[in-house]
Scaffold this active site. Structure first.
Site, PDB file in Angstrom:
ATOM      1  N   ASP A  48       0.888  -1.428   0.031  1.00 63.91           N
ATOM      2  CA  ASP A  48       0.008  -0.103  -0.034  1.00 63.91           C
ATOM      3  C   ASP A  48       0.946   1.308  -0.134  1.00 63.91           C
ATOM      4  OD1 ASP A  48      -2.227   1.780   0.298  1.00 63.91           O
ATOM      5  OD2 ASP A  48      -2.335   1.185   2.402  1.00 63.91           O
TER       6      ASP A  48
HETATM    7  C1  SPV Z   1      -6.593   1.211   4.602  1.00 65.80           C
HETATM    8  O1  SPV Z   1      -7.368   0.548   4.844  1.00 65.80           O
HETATM    9  O2  SPV Z   1      -6.063   1.534   3.515  1.00 65.80           O
HETATM   10  C2  SPV Z   1      -6.497   2.691   5.453  1.00 65.80           C
HETATM   11  C3  SPV Z   1      -6.429   2.451   6.756  1.00 65.80           C
HETATM   12  O3  SPV Z   1      -6.093   3.588   4.937  1.00 65.80           O
HETATM   13  S1  SPV Z   1      -4.942   2.113   7.268  1.00 65.80           S
HETATM   14  O4  SPV Z   1      -4.621   0.887   6.880  1.00 65.80           O
HETATM   15  O5  SPV Z   1      -5.115   2.085   8.887  1.00 65.80           O
HETATM   16  O6  SPV Z   1      -4.112   3.123   7.077  1.00 65.80           O
HETATM   17 MG    MG Z   2      -5.374   3.485   2.710  1.00 72.82          MG
END
Ligand code: SPV
Ligand code: MG
Length: 288
Positions: free
Chosen positions: A58
């Protein structure tokens, strides 16, 4: 059947004035359907879930169109609204305007952008949590609100101030600024093990707009207490993804180790269950 009508996130929030809107993370329509079946009022099209479903970190790797396609496909299957996690807005101010145009045109009714620099990293990654200036992010929020063509689009401004190591005051200062720039709600994220930091934030917040939280690292905060604290929406952002990893891992391991599938049959959904989720009967009727 694909859904042609569903309430906007704004109307769900307005209709839940005495309660908290409960939102579950998903990375596809099937996850969204299961969240809806469980009773959730909205689905979070999570950047962590969606990138993980591609086997990627991510870290702003996927494009806006890729996130939009997942969110739009999820929304089409559901009767509850999807809130899309749009990271930093995929670039600068004009990228945010383009994002709002595209998401609105695709029928999405809520987007969330965060005040980190592009490319961003997941909030729980060590390092790399670089904030954008509050002034620049407020301009993004202002532009997002100017870019929408209808009244429904709901823009959530997320501060990563406390994720980046700053304190509650910095988060408050940023959120006030984003609310004044037109944000429909603020999302205040914390990676502490208790909800104390969020409570300190709420002590200083004048509720000029609603507050959204993501209780990943403080899992014991019960929904009734979250409601008492004055929070409007709570996002269980990645529990579907983590449950998927555990369920697939144990199922595949068992099938491989045992050489047949007897041991897993009772713990996995039936094919008929899957057909029901697809609304296969309704499709067959179309053909009849
Ligand atoms: C996501 O679910 O991608 C979020 C929340 O942005 S977190 O993973 O806590 O950043
Ligand atoms: Mg996110």
């Amino acid at each position: 059947m694909q859904r042609t009508s569903y309430p906007s996130f704004r109307s769900v929030l307005d209709g839940t004035k005495d309660g908290v809107v409960r939102v579950a993370g998903a990375h596809d329509a099937l996850g969204g359907l299961l969240a809806e079946e469980a009773g959730f009022q909205a689905v979070w099209s999570s950047s962590l879930e969606v990138s993980s479903s591609r086997g990627l970190p991510d870290a702003s790797l996927l494009s806006m169109s890729e996130y939009l396609q997942v969110a739009a496909n999820t929304q089409k299957a559901l009767s509850i609204p999807v809130v899309t996690d749009c990271d930093t807005g995929y670039g600068g101010i004009l990228n945010v305007a383009h994002m709002v145009h595209e998401f609105e045109a695709a029928g999405l009714t809520a987007v969330c952008i965060e005040d980190k620099q592009f490319p961003k990293r997941n909030s729980f990654a060590n390092g790399g949590q670089h904030l954008e200036s509050a002034e620049e992010f407020a301009r993004k929020i202002h532009t997002a609100k100017r870019a929408q063509s209808g009244p429904e689009m709901f823009v959530i401004a997320r501060t990563e101030a406390m994720i980046s190591g700053l304190g509650v005051e910095a988060a408050l200062e940023r959120c006030r600024r984003y609310a004044d720039a037109g944000a429909d709600a603020v999302l205040v994220h914390s990676k502490q093990k208790t909800h104390d930091q969020i409570m300190s934030f709420l002590d200083g917040w004048d509720f000029r707009c609603p507050v959204v939280i993501v209780p990943t690292t403080y899992p014991d905060w019960h929904i009734d207490d979250i409601k008492k604290a004055g929070i409007s929406a709570v996002i269980y952002a990645n529990h579907g993804l983590r449950a998927t990893v555990s369920a697939l891992r144990s199922t595949y391991r068992s099938v491989y180790a045992n050489g047949d599938t007897t041991a897993v049959e009772d713990s996995i959904a039936s094919v008929q269950d899957v057909f029901a989720l697809q609304r296969f009967d309704a499709w067959c009727e179309l053909e009849a």
